[in-house]
Scaffold this active site. Sequence first.
Site, PDB file in Angstrom:
ATOM      1  N   GLN A 137     -19.021   3.834  54.284  1.00 57.89           N
ATOM      2  CA  GLN A 137     -18.535   3.188  53.072  1.00 57.89           C
ATOM      3  C   GLN A 137     -18.456   1.674  53.237  1.00 57.89           C
ATOM      4  OE1 GLN A 137     -15.372   5.646  51.691  1.00 57.89           O
ATOM      5  NE2 GLN A 137     -14.802   4.209  50.106  1.00 57.89           N
ATOM      6  N   SER A 172     -18.378   7.003  60.268  1.00 57.01           N
ATOM      7  CA  SER A 172     -17.406   7.597  59.359  1.00 57.01           C
ATOM      8  C   SER A 172     -18.107   8.497  58.346  1.00 57.01           C
ATOM      9  CB  SER A 172     -16.576   6.494  58.683  1.00 57.01           C
ATOM     10  OG  SER A 172     -15.532   7.054  57.915  1.00 57.01           O
ATOM     11  N   LEU A 173     -18.146   8.111  57.084  1.00 56.41           N
ATOM     12  CA  LEU A 173     -18.852   8.895  56.076  1.00 56.41           C
ATOM     13  C   LEU A 173     -20.297   9.173  56.516  1.00 56.41           C
ATOM     14  CD1 LEU A 173     -19.472   9.868  53.096  1.00 56.41           C
ATOM     15  CD2 LEU A 173     -20.357   7.563  52.816  1.00 56.41           C
ATOM     16  N   ARG A 219     -13.947  14.934  49.816  1.00 57.79           N
ATOM     17  CA  ARG A 219     -13.337  14.128  50.881  1.00 57.79           C
ATOM     18  C   ARG A 219     -12.804  12.822  50.287  1.00 57.79           C
ATOM     19  NH1 ARG A 219     -15.512  10.030  54.492  1.00 57.79           N
ATOM     20  NH2 ARG A 219     -14.744  10.184  56.639  1.00 57.79           N
ATOM     21  N   HIS A 241      -8.846   6.667  58.560  1.00 49.32           N
ATOM     22  CA  HIS A 241      -8.806   6.842  60.025  1.00 49.32           C
ATOM     23  C   HIS A 241      -7.463   6.446  60.626  1.00 49.32           C
ATOM     24  CE1 HIS A 241     -12.966   7.891  59.814  1.00 49.32           C
ATOM     25  NE2 HIS A 241     -13.213   6.787  59.155  1.00 49.32           N
ATOM     26  N   GLN A 257     -11.754  13.679  62.216  1.00 48.23           N
ATOM     27  CA  GLN A 257     -12.323  12.368  61.909  1.00 48.23           C
ATOM     28  C   GLN A 257     -11.531  11.616  60.842  1.00 48.23           C
ATOM     29  OE1 GLN A 257     -14.828  11.166  59.116  1.00 48.23           O
ATOM     30  NE2 GLN A 257     -16.698  11.000  60.323  1.00 48.23           N
TER      31      GLN A 257
END
Length: 315
Positions: free
Chosen positions: A11, A91-92, A116, A201, A250
């Site tokens: 992102q 991440s994503l 999510r 996170h 995660q």
Amino acid sequence: MGKIAFVFPGQGSQTVGMGKDVVEQHEGAKAIFDKADERLGFSLSEVIFEGPQDKLTLTTNAQPALLTTSTAILQCLKEAGIQADYTAGHSLGEYSALVAAGAISFEDAVYTVRRRGELMEEAVPAGEGSMAAVLGMDREALKEVTDQVTSDGNPVQLANMNCPGQIVISGTAEGVEKASVLAKEKGAKRVLPLQVSGPFHSSLMKPAAEKFGDVLGGIEVKNAGIPVVANVSAQPMSEATDIKEKLIEQLYSPVLWEDTVETMLKNGVDTFIEIGPGKVLSGLIKKVDRSAKTYSVQDMESLDAVLASLKEESR
């Protein structure tokens, strides 16, 4: 030639119009965008191609939009016969990596990241959490700062270990602010607040992670065909059960990107192909190891250039 890794941005890399020329010239890429619209029940393509930027940047849109664009471009590389030995995503981006490795179908992935995004948005009301990038401070020193602020009652922690000297912190707005001030006092060169809608996170995402387990329970996760280096452990994963566990962790764990790159380098990767908009990961990889070859594929022009370079190298 050494091994190839496909890496996928997270992102923040989204831009209106991303992937448009690829979709116009590649049937396989267009099919991915069509599948996204069908699975989500609205025209994500329109949001991606026409914006406006602030609508595209909403977490619930940005996550499926980046996954869709990266997967469409990946389709073009696959059709050209380019294969990876490892995949990873920031991440994503880990979801794009799992699609690339055959662990999750694209349709399931696009639905999953939309949910999510919704759960991440719901977990902490807007404005209550934030994130900031801390430059020029090492991990241990910054962890002492965040531990101190957290123990004073303002949760904040290390969220992304991006490359040497660039670490993102995440937590309550107050925690991030206090840690930013303290980090500068202890020698950080700069602290830059990030334009994000929540404390990703960080431990504040645990409520989202619990609900997210149910979402993952509803989709099929298979063993990965090629190893995916996990954000949470910076180690290769390929077992379906392991993948599910790591995806839940995660949400509230740090992204060990620097360590992830190190793992791939140690395993013989010398060429990294960043698939999707922007060149953020290519820049971070170069900071981990100057000698690594990085390519970024985000449109037809860069796709053609990368394919030509790889063909040249394999001679």
